[in-house]
Design a protein around this motif. Structure first.
Motif, short mmCIF file in Angstrom:
data_model
loop_
_atom_site.label_atom_id
_atom_site.label_comp_id
_atom_site.label_asym_id
_atom_site.label_seq_id
_atom_site.Cartn_x
_atom_site.Cartn_y
_atom_site.Cartn_z
N LYS A 114 -49.38 24.53 33.66
CA LYS A 114 -48.09 24.27 33.01
C LYS A 114 -47.38 23.09 33.67
N TYR A 148 -49.05 19.96 32.54
CA TYR A 148 -48.78 19.74 31.12
C TYR A 148 -47.38 19.17 30.92
N GLU A 149 -46.40 19.74 31.63
CA GLU A 149 -45.02 19.26 31.46
C GLU A 149 -44.85 17.84 31.98
N ARG A 162 -47.20 15.55 32.14
CA ARG A 162 -47.91 14.69 31.19
C ARG A 162 -47.12 14.53 29.90
N GLU A 163 -46.45 15.59 29.49
CA GLU A 163 -45.64 15.53 28.27
C GLU A 163 -44.48 14.54 28.45
N GLY A 169 -45.83 11.06 28.31
CA GLY A 169 -46.15 10.68 26.93
C GLY A 169 -44.91 10.27 26.15
N TYR A 170 -43.82 11.00 26.32
CA TYR A 170 -42.59 10.64 25.63
C TYR A 170 -42.01 9.33 26.17
N SER A 221 -44.85 12.91 20.93
CA SER A 221 -45.12 14.26 21.42
C SER A 221 -46.63 14.38 21.67
N PRO A 222 -47.05 15.36 22.47
CA PRO A 222 -48.47 15.49 22.80
C PRO A 222 -49.40 15.61 21.59
N ASP A 223 -48.95 16.24 20.52
CA ASP A 223 -49.82 16.42 19.36
C ASP A 223 -49.96 15.15 18.52
#
Length: 186
Positions: A143, A146-147, A149-150, A153-154, A160-162
């Motif tokens: 987690k 992931y956070e 990296r998120e 990305g922004y 967003s990641p998707d």
């Protein structure tokens, strides 16, 4: 006078065994058996190509996490709750200790990592550790990555990641590589 004996009708039981056997085979053939997948984690090779495995790691770049036989979680020698592990990991990774990280949001604490690419998480467990607790620790670490990296990305791609494409995902994973060393304690 003739004595009349009525015999009870008999059921042929020979075919009953055949029917039971056919039903058994039918259920064995048509039943699906789910396979457990386990943890989706790729184990590193002994020494990846292009990597100097003799290079010493600066102590400040190692976050030491220990799960002892009493299922107590210790982070750098302090007993910690599992719920706090994600926040501790994020602060450690995003520290920007040497000031060279242009995308880090950390406060440059001297005792924490220099750069996310240099940060190593060392997870040691006892052979008597609870498996569920071990998985909970793995989840918290995932987690945290992931956070981070998120957020990257922004801030870099504005997505967003998707919505990221393959090359953007690779860049994000290179910015925050998941470097985890797992070992059993003696």
């Amino acid at each position: 006078m003739r004595h009349s004996q009525k015999s009870a009708p008999q059921v042929n039981a020979g075919s009953m065994a055949d029917i039971a056997f056919l039903l058994l085979i039918f259920f064995l053939v048509t039943t699906t058996i789910s396979a457990d997948k386990g943890i989706n984690r790729k184990l590193p090779s002994h020494c990846p190509p292009g990597t100097d495995c003799t290079l010493e790691i600066n102590e400040r770049n190692i976050l030491r996490i220990v799960l002892n036989s009493k299922n107590e979680l210790m982070v750098d020698g302090d007993i910690t709750k599992i719920e706090d592990l994600k926040a501790i990991t994020k602060v450690f990774l995003d520290n920007n200790g040497n000031g060279s990280c242009t995308y880090c949001n950390g406060t440059s604490i001297v005792s924490l990592s220099d750069h996310p690419k240099d940060a190593v998480i060392s997870l040691s467990t006892s052979e008597n550790s609870n498996y569920a607790t071990f998985i909970a620790i793995q989840d918290e670490l995932s987690k945290a990555y992931y956070e981070l990296r998120e957020v990257y990305g922004y801030s870099v791609f504005g997505k967003s990641p998707d919505k990221l494409n393959a090359s953007e995902i690779i860049e994000i994973k290179q910015a925050y590589p998941f470097i985890l060393s797992e070992a059993d304690t003696k």
